[in-house]
Write an enzyme that holds these catalytic residues in place. Structure first.
Site, PDB file in Angstrom:
ATOM      1  N   ILE A 181      -5.085 -44.591  49.651  1.00 37.22           N
ATOM      2  CA  ILE A 181      -3.651 -44.647  49.331  1.00 37.22           C
ATOM      3  C   ILE A 181      -3.312 -43.540  48.337  1.00 37.22           C
ATOM      4  O   ILE A 181      -3.893 -43.456  47.247  1.00 37.22           O
ATOM      5  CB  ILE A 181      -3.276 -46.020  48.746  1.00 37.22           C
ATOM      6  CG1 ILE A 181      -3.570 -47.139  49.738  1.00 37.22           C
ATOM      7  CG2 ILE A 181      -1.815 -46.038  48.316  1.00 37.22           C
ATOM      8  CD1 ILE A 181      -2.740 -47.093  50.992  1.00 37.22           C
TER       9      ILE A 181
ATOM     10  N   HIS B 221     -14.839 -49.383  50.684  1.00 38.93           N
ATOM     11  CA  HIS B 221     -15.283 -49.000  49.343  1.00 38.93           C
ATOM     12  C   HIS B 221     -14.993 -47.517  49.067  1.00 38.93           C
ATOM     13  O   HIS B 221     -15.774 -46.817  48.428  1.00 38.93           O
ATOM     14  CB  HIS B 221     -16.778 -49.283  49.156  1.00 38.93           C
ATOM     15  CG  HIS B 221     -17.163 -49.587  47.737  1.00 38.93           C
ATOM     16  ND1 HIS B 221     -17.370 -50.869  47.280  1.00 38.93           N
ATOM     17  CD2 HIS B 221     -17.363 -48.782  46.675  1.00 38.93           C
ATOM     18  CE1 HIS B 221     -17.701 -50.832  45.990  1.00 38.93           C
ATOM     19  NE2 HIS B 221     -17.698 -49.563  45.604  1.00 38.93           N
TER      20      HIS B 221
END
Length: 356
Positions: A286, A252
């Site tokens: 990312i 998360h």
């Protein structure tokens, strides 16, 4: 100003946003160890490139949840996007549509899900499990009726983690930003010293999801169901047994259990364990096309991006959000070629090394 990478857009967004809204977007839970570890783990993974390969006609296209996308990327669910730009989710969804990637509508979107879905493209709907099961399943029905292509069931939020930045700021939503998909009352707007009003609101509304909740959602929809927030191999295997079409390996974004393992650190083991029984996606940290390449090499079929997409939205609305995806496309195409891959599928055959 020319933005050459996502870090440039991060700096632009930080300048554009008020401090407490930046903290709401950027912060993690507790001491933010898991938030930092997401990047640290990615930075320690190195790809072993292959040489003397045929690279003409290379492409970044990929199949994500059974349909073609321009990139092996989907936009992650992020709450209350009108905090970051006046058009919020509408501008974000248009950017994803134009870039040819899926966009995940959040339960806590600040625009009704039907208005976002009508933008077009490939909308998915992210579900938080509410205290009232009927309300949860009504959201699933509304998403299906609106044309969403998948239900992304977030399973790692029985309640919101202790996000100290928000607590120190006494963060509350401005009156102009609401949970547009259901009547949330005044709790999220009530500013109290030392308390996150958003966390208080979710504590009133959310309930811990169970495997029975997953079964209820699957029985209520014909859409693919993807479980987001899986980190244990045992849970990944059980997700396949429960009929999940996919899982998102994720902590998360470091916003729930502080000290939870980074998703990228579990990705290869989970992908091997499910052995094609469901699609495996990665979320968390990312920031470059090279990061996407690493995820592919470790067994992911694609990745979700959250904060960077919001950086673009905050910096320049729809155009800024689209630029995030354009930069990832350029970087991924470059990374694939330099690694000796002419396609996303070829990247899944690369080897990696982990630097300790």
């Amino acid at each position: 100003m020319t933005h050459l990478c996502l870090d440039d857009l991060e700096r632009a967004a930080r300048t554009a946003l008020p401090g407490e809204i930046w903290d709401f977007l950027a912060g993690g839970s507790g001491a933010e160890a898991s938030l930092a570890a997401n990047r640290t783990a990615l930075d320690r993974i190195f790809v072993i490139p292959r040489m003397l390969r045929e690279l003409t006609g290379g492409t970044t296209e990929a199949e994500v949840l059974g349909r073609r996308a321009s990139l092996p990327v989907a936009v992650a669910p992020v709450a209350y996007q009108r905090l970051f730009h006046p058009e919020g989710e509408l501008a974000a969804a248009r950017a994803a549509r134009d870039a040819g990637v899926p966009y995940t509508i959040c339960t806590l979107s600040s625009v009704p899900l039907e208005e976002i879905a009508v933008v077009g493209g490939r909308p998915w709907f992210q579900l938080y499990w509410l205290r009232d099961e009927k309300r949860s399943l009504e959201l699933v029905r509304r998403a299906e009726d609106a044309g969403c292509e998948a239900i992304v069931f977030t399973v790692d939020v029985p309640w919101m983690g202790r996000r100290l930045r928000d607590m120190r700021n006494g963060f509350a939503l401005p009156e102009s930003v609401t949970a547009a998909n259901f009547d949330a009352g005044a709790a999220a707007h009530r500013r109290t010293e030392g308390l996150s009003a958003v966390a208080d609101h979710t504590a009133r509304e959310f309930a811990p999801a169970t495997w029975e909740s997953v079964e209820a959602v699957r029985a209520h929809t014909n859409l693919p169901v993807v479980l987001k927030g899986i980190l244990a191999v045992e849970d990944a295997v059980r997700a396949v047994d429960a009929g999940a079409t996919g899982i998102v390996v994720s902590n998360h974004g470091g916003r729930q259990l502080d000290g939870a393992v980074p998703g990228i650190a579990m990705l290869e083991e989970i992908a091997d364990a499910v052995s094609g029984g469901c699609e495996v996606l990665l979320d968390g940290g990312i920031r470059t096309g090279g990061d996407v390449l690493k995820a592919l090499a470790l067994g992911a079929s694609g990745v979700l991006i959250g904060r960077p997409f919001m950086w673009g939205l905050a910096a320049d609305g729809q155009a800024g959000a689209r630029q995030v995806l354009d930069l990832l496309a350029v970087e991924l195409r470059n990374a694939l070629g330099l690694a000796g891959c002419d396609s996303v599928s070829a990247a899944r055959r690369l080897s990696t090394r982990y630097e300790r």
